[in-house]
Design a protein around this motif. Sequence first.
Motif, PDB file in Angstrom:
ATOM      1  N   PRO A 100      17.221   1.961  63.562  1.00  0.00           N
ATOM      2  CA  PRO A 100      16.038   2.493  62.590  1.00  0.00           C
ATOM      3  C   PRO A 100      16.225   1.551  61.295  1.00  0.00           C
ATOM      4  O   PRO A 100      15.176   1.118  60.746  1.00  0.00           O
ATOM      5  N   PHE A 101      17.474   1.380  60.655  1.00  0.00           N
ATOM      6  CA  PHE A 101      17.472   0.840  59.340  1.00  0.00           C
ATOM      7  C   PHE A 101      18.338  -0.405  59.191  1.00  0.00           C
ATOM      8  O   PHE A 101      18.866  -0.819  58.610  1.00  0.00           O
ATOM      9  N   ARG A 102      18.288  -1.233  60.742  1.00  0.00           N
ATOM     10  CA  ARG A 102      18.828  -2.348  60.965  1.00  0.00           C
ATOM     11  C   ARG A 102      20.327  -2.444  60.656  1.00  0.00           C
ATOM     12  O   ARG A 102      20.628  -3.658  60.133  1.00  0.00           O
ATOM     13  N   GLY A 103      20.932  -1.384  60.781  1.00  0.00           N
ATOM     14  CA  GLY A 103      22.525  -1.396  60.331  1.00  0.00           C
ATOM     15  C   GLY A 103      22.617  -1.059  59.065  1.00  0.00           C
ATOM     16  O   GLY A 103      23.866  -0.720  58.766  1.00  0.00           O
ATOM     17  N   SER A 104      21.752  -1.193  58.114  1.00  0.00           N
ATOM     18  CA  SER A 104      21.989  -0.966  56.757  1.00  0.00           C
ATOM     19  C   SER A 104      22.256   0.804  56.659  1.00  0.00           C
ATOM     20  O   SER A 104      22.645   1.028  55.713  1.00  0.00           O
ATOM     21  N   GLY A 105      21.412   1.708  57.381  1.00  0.00           N
ATOM     22  CA  GLY A 105      21.662   2.995  57.274  1.00  0.00           C
ATOM     23  C   GLY A 105      20.401   3.457  56.312  1.00  0.00           C
ATOM     24  O   GLY A 105      19.989   2.914  55.556  1.00  0.00           O
ATOM     25  N   ASP A 106      20.283   4.867  56.419  1.00  0.00           N
ATOM     26  CA  ASP A 106      19.378   5.613  55.720  1.00  0.00           C
ATOM     27  C   ASP A 106      19.999   5.953  54.242  1.00  0.00           C
ATOM     28  O   ASP A 106      20.457   6.882  54.148  1.00  0.00           O
ATOM     29  N   ALA A 107      19.946   5.212  53.351  1.00  0.00           N
ATOM     30  CA  ALA A 107      20.659   5.543  52.068  1.00  0.00           C
ATOM     31  C   ALA A 107      20.223   6.850  51.709  1.00  0.00           C
ATOM     32  O   ALA A 107      21.108   7.545  51.163  1.00  0.00           O
ATOM     33  N   GLU A 108      19.131   7.461  51.763  1.00  0.00           N
ATOM     34  CA  GLU A 108      18.883   8.680  50.986  1.00  0.00           C
ATOM     35  C   GLU A 108      19.692   9.758  52.075  1.00  0.00           C
ATOM     36  O   GLU A 108      20.239  10.701  51.562  1.00  0.00           O
ATOM     37  N   GLU A 109      19.895   9.586  53.362  1.00  0.00           N
ATOM     38  CA  GLU A 109      20.358  10.416  53.950  1.00  0.00           C
ATOM     39  C   GLU A 109      22.078  10.347  53.795  1.00  0.00           C
ATOM     40  O   GLU A 109      22.813  11.398  53.631  1.00  0.00           O
ATOM     41  N   TRP A 110      22.498   9.168  53.370  1.00  0.00           N
ATOM     42  CA  TRP A 110      23.999   8.788  53.259  1.00  0.00           C
ATOM     43  C   TRP A 110      24.398   9.673  51.971  1.00  0.00           C
ATOM     44  O   TRP A 110      25.286  10.253  51.846  1.00  0.00           O
ATOM     45  N   LYS A 111      23.352   9.718  50.736  1.00  0.00           N
ATOM     46  CA  LYS A 111      23.671  10.102  49.672  1.00  0.00           C
ATOM     47  C   LYS A 111      24.024  11.511  49.717  1.00  0.00           C
ATOM     48  O   LYS A 111      24.544  12.320  48.960  1.00  0.00           O
ATOM     49  N   ARG A 112      22.976  12.001  50.711  1.00  0.00           N
ATOM     50  CA  ARG A 112      22.948  13.711  50.875  1.00  0.00           C
ATOM     51  C   ARG A 112      24.175  14.073  51.818  1.00  0.00           C
ATOM     52  O   ARG A 112      24.916  15.087  51.347  1.00  0.00           O
ATOM     53  N   GLU A 113      24.514  13.423  52.853  1.00  0.00           N
ATOM     54  CA  GLU A 113      25.466  13.921  53.733  1.00  0.00           C
ATOM     55  C   GLU A 113      26.813  13.146  53.769  1.00  0.00           C
ATOM     56  O   GLU A 113      27.838  13.654  53.998  1.00  0.00           O
ATOM     57  N   HIS A 114      26.894  12.080  53.254  1.00  0.00           N
ATOM     58  CA  HIS A 114      28.118  11.221  53.102  1.00  0.00           C
ATOM     59  C   HIS A 114      28.345  10.437  51.801  1.00  0.00           C
ATOM     60  O   HIS A 114      28.479   9.109  51.816  1.00  0.00           O
ATOM     61  N   PRO A 115      28.240  10.944  50.860  1.00  0.00           N
ATOM     62  CA  PRO A 115      28.209  10.555  49.488  1.00  0.00           C
ATOM     63  C   PRO A 115      29.735   9.872  49.192  1.00  0.00           C
ATOM     64  O   PRO A 115      29.787   8.867  48.594  1.00  0.00           O
ATOM     65  N   VAL A 116      30.721  10.333  49.950  1.00  0.00           N
ATOM     66  CA  VAL A 116      31.895   9.563  49.764  1.00  0.00           C
ATOM     67  C   VAL A 116      32.180   8.611  50.882  1.00  0.00           C
ATOM     68  O   VAL A 116      32.525   7.475  50.655  1.00  0.00           O
ATOM     69  N   GLN A 117      31.855   9.067  52.191  1.00  0.00           N
ATOM     70  CA  GLN A 117      32.322   8.283  53.282  1.00  0.00           C
ATOM     71  C   GLN A 117      31.345   6.713  53.305  1.00  0.00           C
ATOM     72  O   GLN A 117      31.751   5.559  53.494  1.00  0.00           O
ATOM     73  N   MET A 118      30.165   6.791  52.380  1.00  0.00           N
ATOM     74  CA  MET A 118      29.448   5.773  52.446  1.00  0.00           C
ATOM     75  C   MET A 118      30.128   4.466  51.497  1.00  0.00           C
ATOM     76  O   MET A 118      29.593   3.520  51.808  1.00  0.00           O
ATOM     77  N   LEU A 119      30.935   5.012  50.998  1.00  0.00           N
ATOM     78  CA  LEU A 119      31.780   3.866  50.080  1.00  0.00           C
ATOM     79  C   LEU A 119      32.713   3.097  50.803  1.00  0.00           C
ATOM     80  O   LEU A 119      33.126   2.285  50.315  1.00  0.00           O
ATOM     81  N   ASN A 120      33.045   3.683  52.112  1.00  0.00           N
ATOM     82  CA  ASN A 120      33.817   2.706  52.842  1.00  0.00           C
ATOM     83  C   ASN A 120      33.447   1.639  53.454  1.00  0.00           C
ATOM     84  O   ASN A 120      32.046   1.661  54.067  1.00  0.00           O
ATOM     85  N   ARG A 121      33.789   0.501  53.445  1.00  0.00           N
ATOM     86  CA  ARG A 121      33.080  -0.822  53.924  1.00  0.00           C
ATOM     87  C   ARG A 121      33.072  -0.601  55.422  1.00  0.00           C
ATOM     88  O   ARG A 121      32.143  -1.536  55.881  1.00  0.00           O
ATOM     89  N   PHE A 166      31.934   1.772  57.046  1.00  0.00           N
ATOM     90  CA  PHE A 166      30.902   2.957  57.223  1.00  0.00           C
ATOM     91  C   PHE A 166      29.426   2.065  57.151  1.00  0.00           C
ATOM     92  O   PHE A 166      29.162   1.838  56.129  1.00  0.00           O
ATOM     93  N   THR A 167      28.837   2.075  58.357  1.00  0.00           N
ATOM     94  CA  THR A 167      27.625   1.662  58.684  1.00  0.00           C
ATOM     95  C   THR A 167      26.717   2.464  59.312  1.00  0.00           C
ATOM     96  O   THR A 167      27.031   3.654  59.766  1.00  0.00           O
ATOM     97  N   GLU A 168      25.269   2.088  59.400  1.00  0.00           N
ATOM     98  CA  GLU A 168      24.658   2.795  60.396  1.00  0.00           C
ATOM     99  C   GLU A 168      25.269   2.912  61.887  1.00  0.00           C
ATOM    100  O   GLU A 168      24.905   3.672  62.542  1.00  0.00           O
ATOM    101  N   TYR A 169      25.888   1.764  62.344  1.00  0.00           N
ATOM    102  CA  TYR A 169      26.396   1.762  63.497  1.00  0.00           C
ATOM    103  C   TYR A 169      27.579   2.780  63.704  1.00  0.00           C
ATOM    104  O   TYR A 169      27.924   3.312  64.800  1.00  0.00           O
ATOM    105  N   THR A 170      28.201   2.847  62.717  1.00  0.00           N
ATOM    106  CA  THR A 170      29.624   3.604  62.728  1.00  0.00           C
ATOM    107  C   THR A 170      29.606   5.027  62.147  1.00  0.00           C
ATOM    108  O   THR A 170      30.672   5.546  62.185  1.00  0.00           O
ATOM    109  N   GLN A 171      28.563   5.453  61.361  1.00  0.00           N
ATOM    110  CA  GLN A 171      28.589   6.557  60.647  1.00  0.00           C
ATOM    111  C   GLN A 171      28.951   7.770  61.670  1.00  0.00           C
ATOM    112  O   GLN A 171      29.613   8.791  61.089  1.00  0.00           O
ATOM    113  N   GLY A 172      28.793   7.959  62.671  1.00  0.00           N
ATOM    114  CA  GLY A 172      29.204   8.933  63.626  1.00  0.00           C
ATOM    115  C   GLY A 172      30.801   8.931  63.800  1.00  0.00           C
ATOM    116  O   GLY A 172      31.343   9.966  64.269  1.00  0.00           O
ATOM    117  N   HIS A 173      31.221   7.820  63.226  1.00  0.00           N
ATOM    118  CA  HIS A 173      32.781   7.973  63.392  1.00  0.00           C
ATOM    119  C   HIS A 173      33.513   8.397  62.104  1.00  0.00           C
ATOM    120  O   HIS A 173      34.645   8.302  61.635  1.00  0.00           O
TER     121      HIS A 173
END
Lengths: 563, 210
Positions: free
Chosen positions: A58-79, A81-88
């Motif tokens: 849906p976001f071409r691998g870049s992920g939904d930044a708004e969702e990340w900010k809400r749900e993954h504000p720390v994990q999203m800083l991990n290189r 962590f992508t739209e493909y891997t966020q379930g891990h």
Amino acid sequence: MVDTAQFDAIVVGSGITGGWAAKELTEAGLKVLMLERGRDIPHQTGYDTEMKKPWDMPFRGSGDAEEWKREHPVQMLNRHFTEYTQGHFVNDRLNPYQTAPGTDFNWFRSYNLGGRSLTWGRQSYRWSDYDFAANKRDGHGTDWPIRYEDVAPWYDKVEEFIGVAGAAEGLPQLPDGQFQPPWALNAVERATRERIRQRWPERVLTVGRTANLTQPLGERGQCQARSICARGCSYGAYFSTQSSTLPAAKATGNLTLVTDAIVEKVDYDPATNRVTGVRWVDSKDGTRSRAGARMVFLNAGSFNSVQLMMNSASEAMPGGLANSSGVLGTHIMDHPSTLSAMAIMPGFEDVTTYGNRPTGVVIARYRNMDEMDGEGHTRGFSFQGGALQSGWTRGKREPGVGVDFKDSLRPPGPWRVVLVAFADCVPRARNRLTLDRTKTDAHGIPQLNIAFAFGKEEQAALAQAKADSAAMLTEAGGHVIMGFDQPGAGGGAIHEMGGARMGWDPATSVLNRWSQAHDVPNLFVTDGAQMSSSACQNPSLTYMALTARAADRAVGLLKENLI
Amino acid sequence: MSQTEGSWQRRDFLRGAALLALAIGVPVAGVSLSDLDASEAPTDRQREMMRRVSQAVLPATDTPGAGDVGVGDFVILALAHGLDGTREPAGSAEIPWAVPQYQRRDGSVRYVDWLEGTLSRMGNGDFLRRDDAGLHDLVARIDAEAFAEGADAHPWRAIKGLILLGYYTSEVGGSQELRFELTPGRFDPALPMGPNTRAWSSDWTAVEFG
């Protein structure tokens, strides 16, 4: 409270070391219960995004930044962590932790079967006696009660089983291992290696030693040079619990695996001075269970193993399980790291590569070995990185629109070399974990509070690394365009370790030379919590070797009825 | 802005998502246009603007252009969801090109409105009446301003970045304009390269480090 069966051993955690503990203990004939706090991710069928292309996402691998900010504000800083891997990775909102005032620490976590073995960087380096003797030499921390010769045979065993591709270089500070054929250096890296070596013979650039198979190994296939490992690999071509240790443990018929089981306490019997089992909460329905065992291995991940020991305080052990020393939670570490240098490398415009090599290069430590030549620090740093050609994303920085601009982005861009420094982290008592007595998670379990800051030694090491890396890349013919000398937030290397350190003296350390609690003979802590110093290499291979070594010891003690 | 243009209803979001899916193969279920506040929803005119601006940046050559493959709507979606930091507050000192009318209460920039306003101002009227060459000239002027010395935080940079992202991660941009191979099967460390060698959009390291 559901009281389940009695086991020979309970392993808490299914990550890199939990998988090894389960494998070794079950293969020795023990009935083992492995508890994983996260969900099941079955090998091959559970890797939902492995074969997805960007245009499938849906976001071409870049992920939904708004969702990340809400749900993954720390994990999203991990290189990784992508739209493909966020379930891990964990949901930060549902898995909170606290930091002390002045602490900037990002705790990257994977609460799922396999833990961070699914997303790890796969770099696999032996430590040397420059590392195991470091505390004794400069007086920081406590002396390791082991040396390289104690661990070397276990490194052999682990490397042969997981498969490490690497080049033997004969370096005392980065001992060679049981390697599969190495990945190749590209043309720019080969030239850079030679030009550095001509000027500084002691500085060796070699290809990264990585747990990606260059040859098939048992049921596991050869790496396909995709370099999308963190999505999960159905070829089983990189080491993970799922691809490697879990199948081996399951094959024994001795393993019971329970997922979605958050262990909250280890039970301790003061009459026998033994741990007797563990208690856990089912994360899905909140029910609580207990199982008994003759011994317990803590492999929950460095900080979570410490959290569990602290939360297992009892009347007999009010300061936490196996904490008569009072040092439980102290001396935590993570490698200070920064992009030391990036350089454009002219002269290679007629050469390119095919495929995605799943590793970079490493320049082994060369400071503060036999000569103390560090400026303001007494330990080491090494570099990881590589030479790469830029891709279409360079267009974001370049002016232009229209046909010419589009055409300019069609070929690979200029070559550049990137060197990222990882330095030793000095073990300090003030860098520590405590339980927050006022804040709990959704299951009522106290949250962890992290107090952490790098010091002047780390700053000095990264400053020297910046100067050295610029000099090396300039010598190699590059034009350095940027470089930094300040570490990022703690946790950034994803090598958080310590908190239940190994040592000679029960009065000043938690674990003995067998990763066994000084205070409680049938309790073993074999993940990163046991580390007494950090070295500047990636630690996972050492965790695995120490786990296999501890399991062998534990089995021997059990058979002799000594635990 | 007409009443109709200003009230992007739920069915319109879904219709837009369906169109986007048809254009670029994104599953409708995965696209969250329906989550947008009405105030954030684009007008038809803005969608047409973004399609044509995308095409101006990356036009059709021997492969289709960005507007041809739905990048305009992707950019609108991406901006609504804050990709590349586009929902982060931007201090006014950092964006001298943006007047307050283009900033939300939280300080973030309404990029689509900013672009529409900027093109209208520069074009002295209805920029969409311009032919492709005329629109290209306007976009080129904005681009030149955005990449001038000291203009690092110019709003156009974010929009242009998302146009590139949308195109080179589309099937056409990623696998026709560039090359794509999810499973290379091997690593060749040194191959000859000439002026017509096309880059791999599946070279993730290159994409990450640019």
